[in-house]
Motif scaffolding. Structure first.
Motif, PDB file in Angstrom:
ATOM      1  N   GLN A  22       0.820  -1.208   0.000  1.00 42.15           N
ATOM      2  CA  GLN A  22       0.000   0.000   0.000  1.00 42.15           C
ATOM      3  C   GLN A  22       0.853   1.258   0.000  1.00 42.15           C
ATOM      4  O   GLN A  22       0.452   2.299  -0.521  1.00 42.15           O
ATOM      5  N   ASP A  23       2.041   1.168   0.609  1.00 35.50           N
ATOM      6  CA  ASP A  23       2.936   2.335   0.658  1.00 35.50           C
ATOM      7  C   ASP A  23       3.577   2.620  -0.692  1.00 35.50           C
ATOM      8  O   ASP A  23       4.058   3.729  -0.927  1.00 35.50           O
ATOM      9  N   PHE A  24       3.623   1.632  -1.567  1.00 35.29           N
ATOM     10  CA  PHE A  24       4.272   1.819  -2.860  1.00 35.29           C
ATOM     11  C   PHE A  24       3.338   2.552  -3.817  1.00 35.29           C
ATOM     12  O   PHE A  24       2.184   2.165  -3.996  1.00 35.29           O
ATOM     13  N   ASP A  25       3.848   3.604  -4.430  1.00 40.21           N
ATOM     14  CA  ASP A  25       3.047   4.433  -5.343  1.00 40.21           C
ATOM     15  C   ASP A  25       3.748   4.493  -6.693  1.00 40.21           C
ATOM     16  O   ASP A  25       4.687   5.263  -6.883  1.00 40.21           O
ATOM     17  N   LEU A  26       3.293   3.667  -7.634  1.00 42.27           N
ATOM     18  CA  LEU A  26       3.936   3.593  -8.942  1.00 42.27           C
ATOM     19  C   LEU A  26       3.806   4.911  -9.700  1.00 42.27           C
ATOM     20  O   LEU A  26       4.769   5.367 -10.336  1.00 42.27           O
ATOM     21  N   GLU A  27       2.654   5.544  -9.644  1.00 40.53           N
ATOM     22  CA  GLU A  27       2.458   6.801 -10.361  1.00 40.53           C
ATOM     23  C   GLU A  27       3.395   7.888  -9.847  1.00 40.53           C
ATOM     24  O   GLU A  27       3.948   8.674 -10.630  1.00 40.53           O
ATOM     25  N   ALA A  28       3.593   7.930  -8.537  1.00 36.97           N
ATOM     26  CA  ALA A  28       4.511   8.919  -7.962  1.00 36.97           C
ATOM     27  C   ALA A  28       5.947   8.627  -8.392  1.00 36.97           C
ATOM     28  O   ALA A  28       6.732   9.550  -8.651  1.00 36.97           O
ATOM     29  N   LEU A  29       6.289   7.339  -8.496  1.00 31.15           N
ATOM     30  CA  LEU A  29       7.641   6.969  -8.919  1.00 31.15           C
ATOM     31  C   LEU A  29       7.873   7.376 -10.369  1.00 31.15           C
ATOM     32  O   LEU A  29       8.947   7.897 -10.718  1.00 31.15           O
ATOM     33  N   VAL A  30       6.875   7.179 -11.221  1.00 30.84           N
ATOM     34  CA  VAL A  30       6.991   7.582 -12.626  1.00 30.84           C
ATOM     35  C   VAL A  30       7.168   9.095 -12.720  1.00 30.84           C
ATOM     36  O   VAL A  30       8.025   9.597 -13.460  1.00 30.84           O
ATOM     37  N   ALA A  31       6.385   9.831 -11.961  1.00 33.01           N
ATOM     38  CA  ALA A  31       6.475  11.293 -11.990  1.00 33.01           C
ATOM     39  C   ALA A  31       7.852  11.766 -11.537  1.00 33.01           C
ATOM     40  O   ALA A  31       8.445  12.682 -12.132  1.00 33.01           O
ATOM     41  N   ALA A  32       8.392  11.152 -10.493  1.00 33.48           N
ATOM     42  CA  ALA A  32       9.716  11.529 -10.000  1.00 33.48           C
ATOM     43  C   ALA A  32      10.791  11.191 -11.025  1.00 33.48           C
ATOM     44  O   ALA A  32      11.758  11.946 -11.211  1.00 33.48           O
ATOM     45  N   ALA A  33      10.640  10.068 -11.715  1.00 30.90           N
ATOM     46  CA  ALA A  33      11.617   9.665 -12.721  1.00 30.90           C
ATOM     47  C   ALA A  33      11.658  10.652 -13.886  1.00 30.90           C
ATOM     48  O   ALA A  33      12.724  10.916 -14.454  1.00 30.90           O
ATOM     49  N   LYS A  34      10.509  11.198 -14.236  1.00 28.55           N
ATOM     50  CA  LYS A  34      10.448  12.131 -15.372  1.00 28.55           C
ATOM     51  C   LYS A  34      11.221  13.425 -15.101  1.00 28.55           C
ATOM     52  O   LYS A  34      11.544  14.162 -16.034  1.00 28.55           O
ATOM     53  N   ALA A  35      11.514  13.689 -13.847  1.00 28.12           N
ATOM     54  CA  ALA A  35      12.264  14.905 -13.497  1.00 28.12           C
ATOM     55  C   ALA A  35      13.763  14.658 -13.463  1.00 28.12           C
ATOM     56  O   ALA A  35      14.531  15.582 -13.169  1.00 28.12           O
ATOM     57  N   GLU A  36      14.187  13.445 -13.784  1.00 32.84           N
ATOM     58  CA  GLU A  36      15.599  13.086 -13.676  1.00 32.84           C
ATOM     59  C   GLU A  36      16.280  13.044 -15.049  1.00 32.84           C
ATOM     60  O   GLU A  36      15.617  12.922 -16.081  1.00 32.84           O
ATOM     61  N   PRO A  37      17.616  13.115 -15.067  1.00 31.21           N
ATOM     62  CA  PRO A  37      18.359  13.088 -16.338  1.00 31.21           C
ATOM     63  C   PRO A  37      18.394  11.690 -16.937  1.00 31.21           C
ATOM     64  O   PRO A  37      18.091  10.697 -16.256  1.00 31.21           O
ATOM     65  N   PRO A  38      18.752  11.558 -18.220  1.00 23.41           N
ATOM     66  CA  PRO A  38      18.919  10.242 -18.850  1.00 23.41           C
ATOM     67  C   PRO A  38      19.955   9.415 -18.089  1.00 23.41           C
ATOM     68  O   PRO A  38      20.853   9.965 -17.434  1.00 23.41           O
ATOM     69  N   THR A  39      19.843   8.125 -18.175  1.00 22.59           N
ATOM     70  CA  THR A  39      20.796   7.258 -17.481  1.00 22.59           C
ATOM     71  C   THR A  39      20.990   5.969 -18.264  1.00 22.59           C
ATOM     72  O   THR A  39      20.351   5.743 -19.306  1.00 22.59           O
ATOM     73  N   THR A  40      21.889   5.110 -17.752  1.00 26.60           N
ATOM     74  CA  THR A  40      22.259   3.863 -18.428  1.00 26.60           C
ATOM     75  C   THR A  40      22.051   2.695 -17.489  1.00 26.60           C
ATOM     76  O   THR A  40      22.197   2.828 -16.269  1.00 26.60           O
TER      77      THR A  40
END
Length: 364
Positions: A22-40
């Motif tokens: 219940q604590d895991f929020d996939l939508e919030a994780l996606v939103a946070a990822a979109k604010a980050e730089p490209p990676t490998t």
């Protein structure tokens, strides 16, 4: 029947798992990822390139998949960490003993399991996180018969199989030296029982595993890379094909090359072993949320599909393997040695000892 305390513990564990999910929020994780730089992301399979592209298409991110072998991944992770310039955010299926003992221990990487999936994973696959397991199996050429010609590993040290067994070199593939250690540390009694089953008398000595490795090396096995091992075992038209061990990923040669590879079932003490493909995240990654999202993707049927079709076993047992998987490993999973990652310090500490034993005893 469970005791009252046992029932209470089960309820508490289930409740903890539910709370974690219940604590895991996939939508919030996606939103946070979109604010980050490209990676490998690094992996030992070239399929990571396509996996990264499919991940990008799904989430609108910019991740590059790069095939890097086990030793190369370790080197990159350490050098990037020391330089303070991390470009590889995820490492998949690298050297288990080194990852667990050195890199996690020294804070170079960390293990993370998403809360919505972690409760479904086997307890030993959660920390460190096992994303996928690579089965290495005893195999034979089925062209000469549907029944495996070997039923016990001790047969492979007898004159009948001299210079007719093949596998990858433990000096080049440390996981094979670590396999010896896993057998010796956790399954030596099973190796001794297999000895008695074959020779009709109890094993006498300190380590049945060490005795087997010594005798096996003395019997002149062919050591080669994975492609040559597959050729030696599975190529059609052989009067006396090799027997040996290889990854189930090579069973695609049955379709691609017309090979006759088949898993040897009923083998004592094991039909093979499951090498854990750990998924870890670089501690200083500038894209930690992207890394976590990628780990989550690899734990789904969609994300792991390119590997499961080659017989790699998904970490989440709810996924299973596709019906068209070439080796048929699903039916043999109960006969496989399960890797114990808790023994990684011992695997790493004793790796050189097993390699030295192998190098000293190997007869060409």
């Amino acid at each position: 029947m469970k005791s009252v305390s046992g029932i209470a513990l089960t309820v508490l564990l289930a409740a903890a798992g539910m709370a974690q999910a219940q604590d895991f929020d996939l939508e919030a994780l996606v939103a946070a990822a979109k604010a980050e730089p490209p990676t490998t992301v690094y992996a030992v399979t070239g399929k990571i390139v396509d996996t990264a592209e499919e991940f990008n298409a799904k989430y609108g991110l910019n991740v590059t998949g790069k095939k890097v072998n086990e030793a190369g991944q370790i080197d990159l992770l350490i050098r990037e960490h020391e330089a303070g310039n991390v470009t590889g955010s995820v490492s998949l299926a690298s050297d288990v003993a080194v990852i667990v003992t050195d890199l996690i221990g020294q804070g170079v990487v960390e293990s993370w399991a998403p809360g919505d999936i972690a409760p479904h994973l086997a307890e030993g696959a959660r920390d460190p996180l096992v994303v996928v397991s690579d089965p290495h199996v005893w195999a034979y050429n089925s062209e000469l018969g549907e029944t495996c010609p070997v039923s016990n590993v001790w047969q492979l040290v007898d004159p009948e199989w001299s210079h007719l067994v093949t596998m990858m070199d433990p000096l080049d593939k440390p996981m094979y030296a670590d396999w010896f250690n896993q057998l010796g540390e956790h399954h030596d009694a099973a190796m001794a029982a297999a000895y008695e089953a074959h020779y009709g008398k109890p094993f006498e000595g300190n380590s049945a595993t060490e005795a087997w490795v010594r005798a096996f090396a003395n019997n002149g096995p062919l050591v080669a890379d994975s492609s040559h091992v597959s050729d030696a075992i599975g190529a059609p038209g052989q009067a006396k094909p090799f027997f040996g061990m290889l990854s189930t990923a090579k069973f695609r040669d049955n379709e691609d090359k017309g090979y006759k590879l088949a898993i040897c079932t009923g083998m004592q003490p094991f039909a093979g072993w499951l090498y854990p493909g750990l998924g870890v995240i670089a501690k200083d990654s500038p894209a930690p949320n992207t890394a976590r999202l990628f780990i989550h993707y690899l734990l789904t049927a969609e994300g792991i599909a390119p590997q499961s079709v080659d017989g790699k076993v998904p970490g989440d047992p709810r996924i299973g393997l596709p019906a068209g998987e070439a080796s048929g490993i699903t039916a043999v999973l109960g006969e496989m040695m399960v890797w114990n990652t808790a023994s990684s310090p011992s695997d790493l500490e004793r790796r050189q000892d097993w390699q030295d034993l192998w190098m000293t005893e190997l007869k060409r």
